[in-house]
Design an enzyme around this catalytic site. Structure first.
Site, PDB file in Angstrom:
ATOM      1  CE1 TYR A   1       4.197   1.436   1.330  1.00 50.46           C
ATOM      2  CE2 TYR A   1       4.198  -0.756   0.271  1.00 50.46           C
ATOM      3  CZ  TYR A   1       3.853  -0.152   1.517  1.00 50.46           C
ATOM      4  OH  TYR A   1       3.578  -0.541   2.317  1.00 50.46           O
TER       5      TYR A   1
ATOM      6  CE1 TYR B   1       4.446  -0.804   6.601  1.00 56.15           C
ATOM      7  CE2 TYR B   1       3.610  -3.017   6.758  1.00 56.15           C
ATOM      8  CZ  TYR B   1       3.537  -1.645   6.233  1.00 56.15           C
ATOM      9  OH  TYR B   1       2.733  -1.391   5.366  1.00 56.15           O
TER      10      TYR B   1
ATOM     11  CG  ASP C   1       2.052  -6.660  13.433  1.00 52.78           C
ATOM     12  OD1 ASP C   1       1.532  -7.443  12.925  1.00 52.78           O
ATOM     13  OD2 ASP C   1       2.190  -5.510  12.831  1.00 52.78           O
TER      14      ASP C   1
ATOM     15  CE  LYS D   1       1.005  -8.904   5.467  1.00 54.99           C
ATOM     16  NZ  LYS D   1       1.011  -8.187   4.249  1.00 54.99           N
TER      17      LYS D   1
HETATM   18  N1  PMP Z   1       1.672  -5.648  10.280  1.00 56.44           N
HETATM   19  C1  PMP Z   1       2.574  -6.244   9.504  1.00 56.44           C
HETATM   20  C2  PMP Z   1       3.718  -6.976  10.265  1.00 56.44           C
HETATM   21  C3  PMP Z   1       2.540  -6.365   8.315  1.00 56.44           C
HETATM   22  O1  PMP Z   1       3.517  -7.296   7.628  1.00 56.44           O
HETATM   23  C4  PMP Z   1       1.597  -5.617   7.428  1.00 56.44           C
HETATM   24  C5  PMP Z   1       1.462  -5.691   6.086  1.00 56.44           C
HETATM   25  N2  PMP Z   1       2.680  -5.775   5.270  1.00 56.44           N
HETATM   26  C6  PMP Z   1       0.492  -4.845   8.369  1.00 56.44           C
HETATM   27  C7  PMP Z   1       0.784  -4.814   9.706  1.00 56.44           C
HETATM   28  C8  PMP Z   1      -0.371  -4.112   7.645  1.00 56.44           C
HETATM   29  O2  PMP Z   1      -1.442  -4.913   7.125  1.00 56.44           O
HETATM   30  P1  PMP Z   1      -2.380  -4.313   5.967  1.00 56.44           P
HETATM   31  O3  PMP Z   1      -1.508  -4.194   4.787  1.00 56.44           O
HETATM   32  O4  PMP Z   1      -3.249  -5.675   5.677  1.00 56.44           O
HETATM   33  O5  PMP Z   1      -2.952  -3.159   6.397  1.00 56.44           O
END
Ligand code: PMP
Length: 682
Positions: free
Chosen positions: A268, A396, A497, A526
């Site tokens: 970003y 997100y 998610d 993560k």
């Molecule tokens: N979903 C959520 C809730 C996230 O916080 C993130 C990463 N910040 C993602 C999806 C995307 O994961 P990645 O960066 O490993 O592609």
């Protein structure tokens, strides 16, 4: 700090003699080095004081030396410290060495070999790693030294340590046998072995890119000091050259940063006017070590991942073992134990019923897979018109196109990509706070959307309880529960998610547990690998998997159309397995509760500050929402100046430290945030 760590293949390898001689020789070539012995055992009581043999040896050469922890018993440091009622700690020792060095060139001398214990879990090699000085390995030239040298070199290199070179030294006389009964023949054999050691060690060194700097003959007892200095002179010259090269380090780093600025894109940011970046040299525990040696307390867990902090031994060893056995193999037509074991471990851990698992290579990809699963499920049920997703504002889900299309339309910059992204449905952000009584009216908007578009919606996707990067908002679990019930009424799937919330961050192992629901599809990533590897999973219920699987040709043929190259990467699986073991073996719940209490204590007072809009804390997440967007450039620099790593954005200063963070470090993170607000830095 610059200099060398002098270690040996064994105790009595000749380290002290070599260190003493090198200190004199390096002193002649450049700045006089300070010899530091972090731990000295086998000291002799002399009246009221202790005679420290290795310090005395260096001083007898005219060098300067000091020892930091001295003990009388001639035994391993861990035992000697234990007998004295003390506990040695690797990071503390490293700090003491740095303080003592005060910018001078140092020769740090170990005690015994690499795996000599400092306490029950750390050894000399850990200290070497903490100091990250290049090593000089002193090898006692005797039978068995090739084996010891190789083990030592490989152990150091496996830890990422630079080895500047080896010094081979004969510590025993050529004729140390009893005379008689074939002594001459034995001596000839021994001579052959010792001479071959030189050749073999050189060859070994070449294979491992470690030069043999010197081959020192036996120099008598007491040894001939001048002869020793003479035979070590060439080695000292090489080491001095390498020291000079270490000095140009700053210039190199400046060049690296310029290259970075010129060529690398960071997350970003602008390529032409990027924000400054900080060079991280190494990491340990809950700390990031900057290139200039400054240690920052990590407040971010590298964006939710590093729940065990950095350099966790269990994780590193599991990955090393896996690498030694099998690197990546394709998952098409092949399977392997790490993939099977990880699924075996995950299925009983996640909310009950998520019995099928797809390995993705990042969080975003796992979201893409989840979206495809939902659409294919609806097609398989004869509802091909259900291609839309309903999702709350402020969400997100990642940066790939499908994931981006369900991110908050403002922060996801949908207007910029409006030709590219499919149009999905955005309902109000769940208005009821986590910490306030539930208001059933907060589900009204969801009801309205479902009523109007129910036949077009394949699934609702959302982050359970905590919306992360889209606003760090914590909403009431009953909202999730209510949404789940609404979905069930229409066979609309619920995709949770859990990429950010999974593995304990909110105080429950998975945030869905707050609502007591099993989503139809769940994404994890993560902290799944404790931050060691990229990788994620999309899990789903048997209903979803069987639904997709049962479809006839016309409805997708039962095949899930996805298959990333690095699917089920064995190294990722090994890291994830170790990370889950580590988490479950730790008192994570207690730790998260303690962190939560400390964050509340440390941040709550900011609620009344005029430039603060809200303060909220849940589990190991603390958020300060500011009235105006923060100035990232100044605030980031402010935090680094205050010894903490916190990366704010937009209106948010937030903390999500590793679970292993000592509570006093949580306090320091909070103090830094308070100071930033109070000093008007936002
Ligand atoms: N979903 C959520 C809730 C996230 O916080 C993130 C990463 N910040 C993602 C999806 C995307 O994961 P990645 O960066 O490993 O592609």
């Amino acid at each position: 700090m610059q200099g060398y760590f002098v270690t040996g293949t064994d105790t009595d390898a000749g380290k002290t003699t070599v260190t003493a001689a090198l200190s004199v020789l390096l002193g002649r070539e450049g700045a006089r080095p300070l010899v530091i012995k972090p731990v000295q055992t086998g000291c002799l009581k002399k009246g009221q004081s202790l005679l420290v043999p290795d310090v005395a040896c260096v001083q007898s050469f005219g060098g300067e030396a000091c020892a930091l922890h001295c003990y009388e018993p001639p035994c391993s440091p861990h035992l000697a410290a234990d007998l004295a009622g003390e506990k040695l700690c690797c990071q503390d020792l490293a700090c003491e060495v740095r303080e003592k060095a005060l910018g001078r060139t140092v020769l740090v001398e170990g005690a015994g070999g690499l795996h000599v214990p400092l306490n029950e879990s750390e050894d000399m090699l850990d200290l070497m790693q903490a100091l990250s000085l290049p090593a000089v390995l002193v090898v006692a030239n005797k039978l068995g030294c090739l084996n010891h040298a190789r083990l030592s070199l490989e152990a150091m290199q496996a830890r990422g340590l630079a080895v500047a070179g080896m010094v081979l030294i004969r510590t025993l006389p050529d004729t140390h046998y009893d005379a008689g009964c074939g002594a001459e023949a034995v001596q000839a054999d021994e001579e052959r072995i010792l001479s071959d050691n030189v050749i073999s060690l050189k060859r070994m060194g070449e294979a491992l890119s470690v030069p043999l700097l010197a081959d020192i003959p036996y120099l008598g007892d007491p040894f001939d000091r001048e002869a020793l200095l003479l035979s070590l002179q060439p080695a000292a010259s090489v080491l001095q050259e390498k020291l000079d090269a270490q000095c140009s380090h700053e210039k190199e780093r400046a060049e690296d940063l310029a290259f970075d600025r010129e060529h690398l894109w960071h997350p970003y940011t602008s390529a032409s006017k990027p924000l400054p970046v900080f060079m991280v040299r190494s990491v340990h525990d809950n700390k990031l070590v900057l290139d200039d040696g400054r240690e920052l307390i990590d407040g971010m867990s590298s964006w939710w991942c590093a729940v065990h902090g950095y350099g966790n031994d269990r994780l590193k060893k599991a990955m090393q073992r896996q690498l030694a056995v099998m690197s990546h193999v394709m998952f098409g037509g092949i399977t392997h134990r790490p993939a099977i074991e990880l699924a075996r471990r995950l299925i009983p851990l996640v909310p009950e019923g998520l019995d099928h698992l797809f390995y993705a290579d990042s969080g975003s990809v796992s979201v893409e897979v989840a979206l495809k699963m939902a659409v294919q499920y609806q097609i398989s049920k004869g509802r091909p018109q259900r291609q839309k997703f309903l999702t709350p504002m402020g969400g997100y889900h990642g940066d790939t196109q499908g994931a981006m299309s369900v991110c908050d339309p403002v922060t996801g910059m949908h207007t910029l990509f409006n030709r590219l992204l499919p149009d999905h449905l955005f309902m109000e952000r769940p208005s009821c706070r986590f910490d306030k009584p539930f208001d059933p009216a907060s589900l009204d908007d969801a009801r309205r959307f479902l009523k109007a578009y129910g036949d077009e919606i394949a699934a609702i996707i959302l982050e359970p309880v905590v919306q992360g990067a889209g606003g760090m908002w914590f909403y009431h679990p009953d909202y999730l529960k209510g949404l789940y019930a609404l979905c069930k009424e229409r066979d609309i799937l619920l995709i949770a998610d859990e990429i950010a919330t999974g593995f304990g961050r909110t105080g429950k192992l998975f945030a869905c547990e707050w609502a007591g629901i099993t989503p139809d599809i769940c994404c994890l990533g993560k902290a799944l690998t404790g931050g060691m590897m990229t990788g994620a999973v999309t899990m789903c219920t048997t209903n979803v998997a069987q639904g997709i699987g049962a479809a006839d040709e016309e409805h997708g043929g039962g095949i899930l159309m996805h298959g990333p190259t690095f699917m089920a990467n064995p190294l990722f699986c090994a890291a994830a397995l170790a990370s889950i073991d580590e988490l479950l073996a730790s008192p994570w719940q207690e730790r998260v509760l303690q962190i939560e209490a400390r964050l509340k204590e440390g941040l709550s007072s900011l609620r009344s500050h005029t430039s603060v809009r809200d303060v909220r804390v849940l589990g190991a997440i603390g958020v300060v929402e500011t009235a105006e967007p923060v100035n990232m450039r100044t605030l980031q620099a402010f935090f680094v100046e205050h010894g903490v790593w916190i990366r704010p954005f937009n209106h948010l200063i937030y903390l999500m430290p590793p679970f292993v963070t000592p509570l006093q470090d949580i306090d320091r993170l909070c103090v830094a945030v308070r100071s930033a607000v109070q000093e008007g830095c936002i």
